[in-house]
Write a protein that holds these residues in place. Structure first.
Motif, short mmCIF file in Angstrom:
data_model
loop_
_atom_site.label_atom_id
_atom_site.label_comp_id
_atom_site.label_asym_id
_atom_site.label_seq_id
_atom_site.Cartn_x
_atom_site.Cartn_y
_atom_site.Cartn_z
N LEU A 40 49.56 41.08 38.21
CA LEU A 40 49.30 42.48 38.58
C LEU A 40 50.57 43.25 38.93
N PRO A 45 50.57 48.30 33.90
CA PRO A 45 49.41 48.03 34.74
C PRO A 45 48.09 47.92 33.98
N GLN A 49 45.85 44.57 34.25
CA GLN A 49 44.46 44.62 34.72
C GLN A 49 43.50 44.10 33.67
N SER A 50 43.79 44.35 32.41
CA SER A 50 42.96 43.83 31.34
C SER A 50 42.97 42.30 31.34
N VAL A 52 43.60 40.37 33.91
CA VAL A 52 42.93 39.91 35.13
C VAL A 52 41.42 40.08 35.01
N VAL A 53 40.95 41.17 34.43
CA VAL A 53 39.50 41.36 34.31
C VAL A 53 38.90 40.31 33.38
N LEU A 80 42.84 41.66 44.90
CA LEU A 80 42.47 42.81 44.06
C LEU A 80 42.42 44.13 44.82
N HIS A 83 43.57 47.49 43.57
CA HIS A 83 43.13 47.82 42.21
C HIS A 83 41.62 48.09 42.20
N LEU A 86 39.24 46.59 39.50
CA LEU A 86 39.05 45.14 39.61
C LEU A 86 38.15 44.78 40.79
N ARG A 89 34.66 45.47 39.67
CA ARG A 89 34.17 44.44 38.75
C ARG A 89 33.74 43.19 39.53
#
Length: 158
Positions: A40, A45, A49-50, A52-53, A80, A83, A86, A89
C-alpha cells in the motif's frame, strides 16, 4: 518479490502488480500485515489497492467459514484504515459472512452496501431473508430481479 525475468515491454506498474499478487498469494499469516502495508506504499495507489483487494477477496473466501475469520478481519482493519475503499470491502465481506452463516445482520446494512456485495449475495447465496431485502431494496434492477427470480423459483420448488 518475484524471481521472474521482467518483460521489457511490460509497464513497471504491471510488473509490480504481478509481483504483489504472487507475494500476497504466498504470504504467511504472521507476515501478511507487513506485506500489505508495504504494497500500500507503492507510488501507484490505484494499482496497490487493486492488488490488496484481490488478496482480501481471496483470503476472505478461504476463511469464510473459519472461526479465524474474525481475528483476521480485525488485524486487517488496522492495516487498511487509511484506505476507505479497502475498509469498506472488508466490512462487506464480514456482512457477506454473516448472511452466509445465518449470523445476525441488519437489513439496512445490506441495503446500504455496494453493488458488488449485493450482486455477490444474489448470485451465490440462497438465504430468504437477504434475498427478500434485496428484492425490495437492491441498488440495481439486476439485483432486485435476480433476488425476486431466486425467491420465486425456490417457492415453486417447495
Amino acid at each position: 518479490m518475484s524471481n521472474q525475468v521482467p518483460d521489457r515491454d511490460e509497464p513497471p506498474e504491471h510488473l509490480r502488480f504481478a509481483a504483489y499478487l504472487q507475494a500476497l498469494a504466498q504470504v504467511r499469516y504472521q507476515e501478511e500485515r507487513s506485506l500489505m502495508t508495504e504494497v500500500l506504499t507503492d507510488p501507484d495507489p490505484a494499482m496497490a489497492q487493486s492488488a490488496v483487494v484481490r488478496h482480501l477477496d481471496r483470503r476472505a473466501t478461504d476463511l469464510l467459514k473459519s472461526p479465524e475469520y474474525a481475528t483476521w478481519a480485525q488485524a486487517m482493519v488496522k492495516v487498511l484504515e487509511p484506505h476507505p475503499f479497502l475498509v469498506q470491502r472488508l466490512h462487506e465481506w464480514s456482512l457477506f459472512r454473516a448472511v452466509a452463516l445465518a449470523q445476525p445482520w441488519l437489513p439496512g446494512a445490506l441495503t446500504d452496501s455496494s453493488d458488488w456485495l449485493q450482486r455477490k449475495i444474489v448470485e451465490s447465496l440462497d438465504t430468504s431473508d437477504a434475498l427478500a431485502v434485496l428484492a425490495e431494496t437492491g441498488r440495481t434492477r439486476r439485483v432486485r430481479n435476480t433476488a425476486r427470480t431466486t425467491l420465486t423459483t425456490r417457492s415453486k420448488r417447495a
